[in-house]
Motif scaffolding. Structure first.
Motif, PDB file in Angstrom:
ATOM      1  N   GLY A   1       0.795  -1.275  -0.053  1.00 15.34           N
ATOM      2  CA  GLY A   1       0.037   0.039   0.098  1.00 15.34           C
ATOM      3  C   GLY A   1       0.768   1.418   0.065  1.00 15.34           C
ATOM      4  N   LEU A   2       1.933   1.264   0.866  1.00 12.77           N
ATOM      5  CA  LEU A   2       2.814   2.444   0.604  1.00 12.77           C
ATOM      6  C   LEU A   2       3.474   2.579  -0.564  1.00 12.77           C
ATOM      7  N   ALA A   3       3.809   1.459  -1.261  1.00 11.61           N
ATOM      8  CA  ALA A   3       4.222   1.685  -2.564  1.00 11.61           C
ATOM      9  C   ALA A   3       3.319   2.101  -3.410  1.00 11.61           C
ATOM     10  N   ALA A   4       2.311   1.657  -3.363  1.00 13.44           N
ATOM     11  CA  ALA A   4       0.931   2.369  -4.388  1.00 13.44           C
ATOM     12  C   ALA A   4       0.848   3.954  -4.096  1.00 13.44           C
ATOM     13  N   ILE A   5       0.904   4.252  -2.829  1.00 14.04           N
ATOM     14  CA  ILE A   5       0.892   5.663  -2.447  1.00 14.04           C
ATOM     15  C   ILE A   5       2.131   6.451  -3.071  1.00 14.04           C
ATOM     16  N   ASN A   6       3.259   5.946  -2.801  1.00 14.49           N
ATOM     17  CA  ASN A   6       4.391   6.529  -3.568  1.00 14.49           C
ATOM     18  C   ASN A   6       4.280   6.590  -5.115  1.00 14.49           C
ATOM     19  N   GLY A   7       3.845   5.614  -5.374  1.00 20.14           N
ATOM     20  CA  GLY A   7       3.639   5.449  -7.122  1.00 20.14           C
ATOM     21  C   GLY A   7       2.611   6.426  -7.404  1.00 20.14           C
ATOM     22  N   ALA A   8       1.677   6.527  -6.804  1.00 21.08           N
ATOM     23  CA  ALA A   8       0.501   7.754  -7.198  1.00 21.08           C
ATOM     24  C   ALA A   8       1.263   9.157  -6.774  1.00 21.08           C
ATOM     25  N   ALA A   9       2.240   9.024  -6.064  1.00 22.71           N
ATOM     26  CA  ALA A   9       2.744  10.593  -5.935  1.00 22.71           C
ATOM     27  C   ALA A   9       3.776  11.068  -7.123  1.00 22.71           C
ATOM     28  N   ILE A  10       4.321   9.658  -7.482  1.00 18.88           N
ATOM     29  CA  ILE A  10       5.276  10.094  -8.649  1.00 18.88           C
ATOM     30  C   ILE A  10       4.688  10.220  -9.861  1.00 18.88           C
ATOM     31  N   ALA A  11       3.376   9.617 -10.027  1.00 16.30           N
ATOM     32  CA  ALA A  11       2.618   9.841 -11.502  1.00 16.30           C
ATOM     33  C   ALA A  11       2.006  11.009 -11.605  1.00 16.30           C
ATOM     34  N   GLY A  12       1.978  11.961 -10.205  1.00 15.66           N
ATOM     35  CA  GLY A  12       1.511  13.204 -10.215  1.00 15.66           C
ATOM     36  C   GLY A  12      -0.014  13.361  -9.793  1.00 15.66           C
ATOM     37  N   ALA A  13      -0.737  12.221  -9.300  1.00 17.80           N
ATOM     38  CA  ALA A  13      -2.050  12.476  -8.654  1.00 17.80           C
ATOM     39  C   ALA A  13      -2.232  13.409  -7.803  1.00 17.80           C
ATOM     40  N   GLY A  14      -3.442  14.024  -8.026  1.00 19.79           N
ATOM     41  CA  GLY A  14      -3.716  15.122  -7.243  1.00 19.79           C
ATOM     42  C   GLY A  14      -4.022  15.005  -5.908  1.00 19.79           C
ATOM     43  N   ARG A  15      -4.974  14.126  -5.496  1.00 18.95           N
ATOM     44  CA  ARG A  15      -5.022  13.980  -4.164  1.00 18.95           C
ATOM     45  C   ARG A  15      -5.037  12.399  -3.890  1.00 18.95           C
ATOM     46  N   ILE A  16      -4.380  11.863  -2.864  1.00 16.97           N
ATOM     47  CA  ILE A  16      -3.776  10.632  -2.440  1.00 16.97           C
ATOM     48  C   ILE A  16      -4.516  10.315  -0.928  1.00 16.97           C
ATOM     49  N   ILE A  17      -5.617   9.478  -1.044  1.00 12.34           N
ATOM     50  CA  ILE A  17      -6.185   9.202   0.381  1.00 12.34           C
ATOM     51  C   ILE A  17      -5.769   7.830   0.694  1.00 12.34           C
ATOM     52  N   ALA A  18      -5.187   7.775   1.975  1.00 13.36           N
ATOM     53  CA  ALA A  18      -4.678   6.465   2.802  1.00 13.36           C
ATOM     54  C   ALA A  18      -5.505   6.126   3.368  1.00 13.36           C
ATOM     55  N   ILE A  19      -5.860   4.799   3.675  1.00 14.96           N
ATOM     56  CA  ILE A  19      -6.669   4.277   4.314  1.00 14.96           C
ATOM     57  C   ILE A  19      -6.079   3.159   5.194  1.00 14.96           C
ATOM     58  N   ASP A  20      -6.494   2.958   6.595  1.00 17.73           N
ATOM     59  CA  ASP A  20      -5.868   2.035   7.304  1.00 17.73           C
ATOM     60  C   ASP A  20      -6.535   1.878   8.782  1.00 17.73           C
ATOM     61  N   MET A  21      -6.349   0.950   9.360  1.00 17.16           N
ATOM     62  CA  MET A  21      -7.263   0.708  10.522  1.00 17.16           C
ATOM     63  C   MET A  21      -6.382   1.246  11.884  1.00 17.16           C
ATOM     64  N   SER A  22      -5.024   1.312  11.555  1.00 14.61           N
ATOM     65  CA  SER A  22      -4.026   1.879  12.570  1.00 14.61           C
ATOM     66  C   SER A  22      -3.995   3.334  12.406  1.00 14.61           C
ATOM     67  N   PRO A  23      -4.108   4.202  13.474  1.00 18.80           N
ATOM     68  CA  PRO A  23      -4.022   5.595  13.303  1.00 18.80           C
ATOM     69  C   PRO A  23      -2.408   5.876  13.382  1.00 18.80           C
ATOM     70  N   ALA A  24      -1.629   5.029  13.586  1.00 23.20           N
ATOM     71  CA  ALA A  24      -0.228   5.109  13.470  1.00 23.20           C
ATOM     72  C   ALA A  24       0.456   5.423  12.067  1.00 23.20           C
ATOM     73  N   LYS A  25      -0.508   4.770  11.190  1.00 28.04           N
ATOM     74  CA  LYS A  25      -0.032   4.787   9.866  1.00 28.04           C
ATOM     75  C   LYS A  25      -0.273   6.419   9.099  1.00 28.04           C
ATOM     76  N   ASP A  26      -0.957   7.044   9.729  1.00 24.27           N
ATOM     77  CA  ASP A  26      -1.106   8.333   9.399  1.00 24.27           C
ATOM     78  C   ASP A  26       0.138   9.116   8.996  1.00 24.27           C
ATOM     79  N   ASN A  27       1.083   9.344   9.894  1.00 25.45           N
ATOM     80  CA  ASN A  27       2.353  10.118   9.508  1.00 25.45           C
ATOM     81  C   ASN A  27       3.173   9.425   8.452  1.00 25.45           C
ATOM     82  N   MET A  28       3.063   7.900   8.731  1.00 22.40           N
ATOM     83  CA  MET A  28       3.831   7.349   7.637  1.00 22.40           C
ATOM     84  C   MET A  28       3.679   7.562   6.186  1.00 22.40           C
ATOM     85  N   SER A  29       2.102   7.037   6.277  1.00 26.32           N
ATOM     86  CA  SER A  29       1.659   7.296   4.766  1.00 26.32           C
ATOM     87  C   SER A  29       1.732   8.582   4.192  1.00 26.32           C
ATOM     88  N   ARG A  30       1.482   9.597   4.992  1.00 28.53           N
ATOM     89  CA  ARG A  30       1.970  11.169   4.497  1.00 28.53           C
ATOM     90  C   ARG A  30       3.582  11.283   4.071  1.00 28.53           C
TER      91      ARG A  30
END
Length: 361
Positions: free
Chosen positions: A192-221
């Protein structure tokens, strides 16, 4: 050589001494440098996906070529390589139409009548996903690895071999995310983190990360997410539809659950595409509202990021070396082969993004 062997499902791997054969004409013997501990291995350990046993697990790896067979032309001794479980023959219909990740030709394996690549005391040991990288050496088909630049750290290169290629490839190839489009990623583990990173490289305008753990907030950003939804305390579909005023162009399910696959489809806008990256256990089905297809919404699978790995992986190495691909931040722990079971325990508790087994040089 030492290897981590699965003898029975739902039991710890055992570190055992096994034997490895010499390279055949199209085979490559590799000294393993690093192997990522991937959630796909856990599916087989827990029996969600059947596999003949006993088997040496591991499939996300890098190493250095030690020997090559007489017909090998793609790599040579001394080359640094990344392996890939989607070995390809090069001349079937899938390969010839550019879909290397879909090749299932038996030519990349040894004949059942031949001596197997791995054995123990004269008895065959099953090779897992064409690789078996939880071992000090790998013997694989030449079309299951690709040479990379030697200044690339091999412990980080290993992650490209599965999780990163799967996540980034799903964005680049399977769904073809374009600049400015909206993306949602369900599950912020390694893929999932790789997909987020890939979307950022591809120039996606908005990337919404979703996870059960609140600790993944800062990591995904840190990997490029613009927003985070904790699915433990809110309905992610409702939240995405409200945040985007109608849904996302692309969603990526990176967990492997029927429920989250259904959610990935539910959060699409008209004309959107849901991509199922996670491995939904054998026998499970998903339920979708039929009327939703009138809005030209699509749902599709993604096999190893629809990769052309001999081209893709060296390019991902270049992305890392230029600072665009985040690999250092993905590694939660480096460990020895003897500690592989503790890595799976941490994975089941959701405590890590990726653990990496590092072998002595």
């Amino acid at each position: 050589m030492k290897a981590a062997v699965l003898r029975e499902v739902r039991t710890p791997l055992q570190i055992e001494e096994i034997q490895i054969s010499k390279p055949g004409p199209h085979e490559v013997l590799i000294r393993t440098a690093a192997a990522g501990v991937c959630h796909s291995d856990l599916h087989f350990i827990e029996g969600s996906y059947p596999h003949p046993l006993p088997a040496v697990l591991g499939h996300e790896s890098s190493g250095v070529v030690e020997q090559v067979g007489s017909e090998v032309r793609t790599v040579k001794p001394g080359d640094h390589v990344i392996t890939c479980l989607s070995a390809y023959c090069g001349h079937c219909e899938h390969c010839l139409t550019g879909h290397l990740s879909l090749c299932v030709s038996p030519e990349t394996k040894r004949e059942k009548t031949d001596a197997q690549r791995l054995s123990q005391d004269g008895k065959p040991m099953i090779q897992y996903l064409n690789l078996s990288s939880f071992a000090e050496q790998m013997l694989i088909h030449e079309h299951a690895c690709v040479a990379i630049r030697k200044d690339m750290p091999l412990d980080r290169a290993a992650l490209i071999g599965c999780g990163v290629m799967t996540g980034v490839g799903a964005v680049f190839h399977t769904s073809n995310v374009r600049p400015g489009e909206t993306v949602a990623v369900i599950g912020c583990g390694g893929v999932g983190l790789a997909a987020i990173n890939g979307a950022a490289i591809a120039g996606a305008g908005r990337i919404i990360a979703i996870d059960m753990s609140p600790a993944k907030d800062n990591m995904s950003r840190g990997f490029g997410a613009t927003d985070f939804i904790c699915a433990a305390d809110t309905d992610p579909v409702k939240a995405v539809l409200e945040m985007t005023k109608g849904g996302v162009n692309h969603s990526f399910e990176a967990i492997g659950l029927a429920k989250t696959a259904e959610q990935s489809f539910g959060m699409l806008r008209r004309g959107g595409t849901a991509n199922i990256i996670g491995m939904i256990p054998v026998g499970q089905t998903i339920n979708l509202m039929g009327a939703a297809f009138l809005g030209e919404k699509r749902i599709q699978g993604s096999a190893m990021g629809s990769n052309r790995f001999p081209v893709d992986m060296p390019r991902l190495v270049d992305f890392y070396m230029s600072g665009q691909l985040k690999l250092d931040e993905m590694i939660s722990r480096r460990l020895k082969l003897a500690d592989v079971n503790s890595a799976f325990d941490e994975m089941k508790r959701g405590e890590v993004a990726r653990s990496v087994i590092v072998f002595d040089a």
